[in-house]
Design an enzyme around this catalytic site. Structure first.
Site, short mmCIF file in Angstrom:
data_model
loop_
_atom_site.label_atom_id
_atom_site.label_comp_id
_atom_site.label_asym_id
_atom_site.label_seq_id
_atom_site.Cartn_x
_atom_site.Cartn_y
_atom_site.Cartn_z
N GLU A 56 -37.86 98.26 132.35
CA GLU A 56 -38.76 97.42 131.55
C GLU A 56 -40.17 98.01 131.42
O GLU A 56 -40.87 97.74 130.45
CB GLU A 56 -38.85 96.00 132.13
CG GLU A 56 -37.57 95.19 131.98
CD GLU A 56 -36.61 95.38 133.15
OE1 GLU A 56 -36.82 96.32 133.96
OE2 GLU A 56 -35.65 94.60 133.25
N PHE A 118 -33.20 81.70 141.54
CA PHE A 118 -32.81 83.11 141.43
C PHE A 118 -33.58 83.78 140.29
O PHE A 118 -33.63 83.26 139.18
CB PHE A 118 -31.30 83.22 141.18
CG PHE A 118 -30.85 84.64 140.98
CD1 PHE A 118 -30.95 85.57 142.01
CD2 PHE A 118 -30.34 85.05 139.76
CE1 PHE A 118 -30.56 86.89 141.82
CE2 PHE A 118 -29.95 86.38 139.56
CZ PHE A 118 -30.06 87.29 140.59
N GLN A 119 -34.16 84.89 140.57
CA GLN A 119 -34.96 85.68 139.62
C GLN A 119 -36.12 84.88 139.03
O GLN A 119 -36.50 85.08 137.88
CB GLN A 119 -34.08 86.27 138.50
CG GLN A 119 -33.16 87.38 139.02
CD GLN A 119 -32.53 88.22 137.94
OE1 GLN A 119 -32.30 87.75 136.83
NE2 GLN A 119 -32.26 89.48 138.25
N LYS A 168 -35.43 79.10 130.11
CA LYS A 168 -34.09 79.22 129.53
C LYS A 168 -33.71 77.95 128.78
O LYS A 168 -33.09 78.01 127.71
CB LYS A 168 -33.08 79.52 130.64
CG LYS A 168 -31.76 80.03 130.10
CD LYS A 168 -30.87 80.56 131.22
CE LYS A 168 -29.57 81.10 130.66
NZ LYS A 168 -28.69 81.62 131.71
N MET A 490 -53.93 117.34 138.68
CA MET A 490 -55.29 116.81 138.78
C MET A 490 -55.62 116.45 140.23
O MET A 490 -56.74 116.64 140.68
CB MET A 490 -55.44 115.59 137.85
CG MET A 490 -56.87 115.12 137.69
SD MET A 490 -57.96 116.40 136.99
CE MET A 490 -57.86 116.04 135.24
#
Lengths: 586, 201
Positions: A56, A118-119, A168, A490
């Protein structure tokens, strides 16, 4: 959707897609998951192309790259929980560089919100300081108005990312959909915008009195679409233009008035000119610490005219003698009305330009571009040759360079000459390694007709290399130049300069990038000699698919000039002569 | 120094977090913050007192305006506004209290002097309610403590501020009730909005 019905009843998911279509979205970058499955289920009914990413974070950088390359709002999508938290780096990257972007995340059902389902993660809480605004939507009927408001917020004023978290059950519930009725209230400009006549007059007085003025070209030029006004302004008054990193391309690099980049890795003549200047005209920039060096000794003799759309940036780092707070294009148009198209007295600015050019000459001769490589491959040469190849092919203004973060990013800024706006996509404010590859996918999706080059170091490339697979799945022709020096370059340079060459954890092992590309079905080449650079670049550009070139460059090369943190702008470390003149650095 | 901001904000969940988070991000300590309904439906009024350098006020105000839920921000000084605070003080006043049962009458007297009200009388304690400026409230607390009273509990609302005189038009403008044409591009601003010199000595 029933065309005969004025207000069709749709599911929340359908309303979301219909609203995105209405806002002009054609491409979404995302990754499905449990809490956003209803949205993905409804996708097939709508004319939107979904790019399946591999992580993501990649989706967020793609939406960002899409927005930077096109000027349109980029959209990314993820599920709840880890899907949402993986967007965080990309949102912060967009926030720091004021990029218009919408992130849509699924959320657990409103009935279990706050129960550690959950999640479940509090993504609106997490992203509060790194978004311009965010929303939690729990009802289907709120989706259209909130998504439309999100677009308005992302685009307006100083742009930025907006996150919309949709539960949802809101995705599944039914509601009436009316795109026009969901329009947000008229945009309210920041109430502290002010560019009144008295300030305009003061600005004109400073401009008239100035003997050694410099224009600072910032990212705001792009954001405001003020490229033409800036050129007009600079040409009428004959004022040289220095650029910030994100301002590169907003004023043509090959214009006779262009000085180049200012700041920590800016050229010596630019920074010296700033220190000697008596008037800075800051156009849409925010005096970042990488631009100013030590504030106490910054441009000590210069008056400052700061034109900026965000009032909270005024007097933040550098005191403005005149602040014109508003949209840059509008303010410049007002100023241009007061400046005669021809006949401005140029005698003092001619002398000033002569003085700058004189100081440039000495440094420019030692410029790495003009020096022999003695059999070594320097990153600066590679990047400059990519530019020359594009010029020779007549593709210069149709080439977008997307860089990662580190030495190669600074060499790109120094040696690739950007003559058109939106031809450089780079993470300036946040300095996000791993940005280049996904952002390039977004840029190519936005501008399929342009040549898109990734320029990344061996460290940053490995952070998001999984998106090579996305390139193949999307059949995108993206050219990839890995500047491979076996170090986090760097970091190594800072350790060399400030930590007694203690190269703690900066040497990095990499896979064979050409074989890695090959495993994805992407052809590639190893380049170790300068003479092979241009042919490989042409091969990549003219091929029919993505192409990866691994450039094995000098291992312990440095970016110069350099201003040490806390030092004044004129106290720069010049290019070490032995390195350049003999090509020996080991 | 102390800065007092009056902000009109949307009355929605999470608004307080957004405002508080801004101060956290700027590393500015909030001395007190009061929120309540305003004269307009759907709009809450916050009075925020913050400890910050003198030159920070402009940036705080400009940053508050960047929050989408903020409709208007005003910085008010001591002289130009009425600033009040409500305080509840519970003092031990039972037979075992330092001054025994005598303490009750003395507390009543003190309350009269400070224009506080007795709002609860229990066998072991007295509760006082007082409204006033912060210094007045601190005055009463100091007197009680110096006289060895046992102050059991103190609850203060934090400061609320309102400009003196006629500023209604300004509030209406901030709420967007003014014709849109007048607020186009560069709305004119009252004098007190002049940019302060952030870098003054």
């Amino acid at each position: 959707m029933n065309a005969n019905n004025q207000n069709p009843t749709l599911t929340g998911s359908e309303i979301l897609w219909a609203t995105l279509v209405g806002e002009g979205v054609t491409t979404v970058f995302g990754y499905p998951g449990g809490a956003i499955l209803p949205v993905y289920d409804a996708l097939r009914k709508f004319p939107i192309h979904h790019v399946l990413v591999r992580h993501e974070q990649g989706a967020s950088h793609m939406a960002d790259g899409y927005a930077r390359a096109s000027g349109q709002v980029g959209v990314c999508m993820a599920t709840s929980g880890p899907g949402a938290t993986n967007l965080v780096t990309g949102l912060a990257t967009a926030m720091l560089d004021s990029i218009p972007m919408i992130a849509i995340t699924g959320q657990v059902s409103s009935k279990v919100l706050g129960s550690d389902a959950f999640q479940e993660v509090d993504i609106t809480g997490i992203t509060l300081p790194i978004t311009k605004h965010n929303f939690l939507v729990t009802r289907a009927e709120d989706i259209a108005p909130i998504v439309r408001e999100a677009f308005q917020i992302a685009r307006s004023g100083r742009p930025g990312p907006v996150l919309v978290d949709i539960t949802k059950d809101a995705q599944q519930a039914m509601a009436a959909f009316d795109f026009d009725a969901a329009a947000p209230a008229p945009y309210r400009p920041h109430p502290m915008l002010r560019a009144e006549n008295s300030a305009i007059r003061e600005a004109m007085e400073l401009i008239r009195a100035a003997k050694r003025p410099i224009i600072f070209a910032g990212h705001g030029i792009n954001q405001s679409g003020a490229e033409r006004e800036v050129i007009e302004f600079a040409e009428r008054l004959h004022i040289p233009v220095a650029s910030t990193l994100l301002g590169l391309g907003s004023f043509p690099a090959s214009h006779p008035l262009s000085l180049g980049m200012m700041g920590m890795h800016g050229e010596s003549w630019v920074n010296n000119a700033i220190q000697q200047s008596d008037l800075l005209l800051a156009f849409g920039m925010r005096f970042d610490d990488r631009v100013t060096g030590n504030l106490a000794s910054y441009a000590p003799n210069a008056k400052k005219i700061h034109i900026e759309i965000d009032p909270s940036e005024i007097n933040k780092n550098v005191k403005a003698d005149v602040a014109l707070i508003g949209d840059l294009r509008e303010v410049l148009s007002t100023l241009l009305e007061l400046i005669p198209a021809t006949g401005w007295d140029r005698s003092s600015s001619d002398a000033w330009l002569k003085q700058i050019n004189a100081s440039k000459g000495n440094e420019a001769v030692r410029d790495i571009i003009n020096l022999p490589d003695n059999g070594h491959l320097y990153a600066a040469h590679v990047i400059h040759d990519i530019w020359r190849e594009a010029v020779a092919a007549g593709r210069e203004k149709d080439t977008i360079i997307v860089t990662d973060v580190g030495q190669h990013q600074m060499w790109e800024a120094q040696y690739f000459r950007h003559n058109a706006p939106r031809t450089l996509v780079t993470s300036g404010g946040l300095g996000t390694m791993g940005f280049a590859l996904p952002a390039a996918i977004g840029a190519k999706a936005a501008c399929p007709e342009k040549d898109v080059w990734v320029i990344a170091g061996d460290g940053g490339f490995q952070m998001t290399a999984a998106e090579l697979s996305t390139i193949v799945q999307e059949n995108l022709h993206i050219n990839i130049a890995v500047i491979n020096n076996g170090f986090l370059g760097m970091v190594r340079q800072w350790q060399e300069a400030f930590y007694d060459k203690n190269y703690s954890c900066s040497p990095i092992l990499s896979p064979d990038f050409v074989k890695l590309a090959e495993a994805h079905g992407i052809p590639g080449a190893h380049i170790t000699q300068r003479k092979d650079v241009t042919p490989a670049v042409t091969k990549a550009r003219t091929g029919s698919s993505a192409f990866l070139i691994n450039f094995s460059v000098e291992k312990e090369d440095g970016v110069y000039p350099m201003i040490a943190p806390g030092s004044a702008l004129h106290e720069m470390v010049r290019r070490p002569n032995p390195l350049i003149e003999t090509g020996e650095d080991e | 120094m102390l800065h007092t901001f009056v902000a009109l904000v949307d009355d929605k969940p999470g608004v307080l977090t957004r405002v508080a988070s801004l101060f956290r991000r700027l590393s500015v300590n909030i001395v007190s913050l009061t929120v309540g309904e305003s004269e307009r439906e759907g709009v809450s009024r916050m009075t925020i007192v913050a400890e910050a350098p003198e030159n920070a006020a402009h940036r705080i105000r400009a940053s508050l305006y960047k929050l989408e839920i903020v409709r208007s921000v005003d910085e008010v000084g001591r002289s130009e506004a009425v600033i009040r605070e409500l305080c509840l003080i519970k003092v031990a006043a039972g037979p075992n209290a330092p001054h025994g049962l005598h303490s009750r009458s003395q507390i009543f007297e003190l309350a009269t002097v400070f224009r506080a009200r007795v709002v609860d009388l229990a066998p072991e304690s007295i509760m006082l309610e007082m409204t006033g400026s912060a210094s007045k409230i601190e005055g009463l607390l100091q007197v009680l403590r110096e006289a060895s009273y046992d102050v059991l509990e103190v609850s203060r609302t934090g400061r609320m501020a309102m400009r003196r005189g006629h500023h209604t038009s300004r509030v209406l403008k901030a709420l967007g009730t003014q014709p849109a044409a007048a607020t186009a591009h560069f709305p004119s601003r009252p004098d007190e909005d002049d940019l302060p010199n952030q870098f003054a000595e």
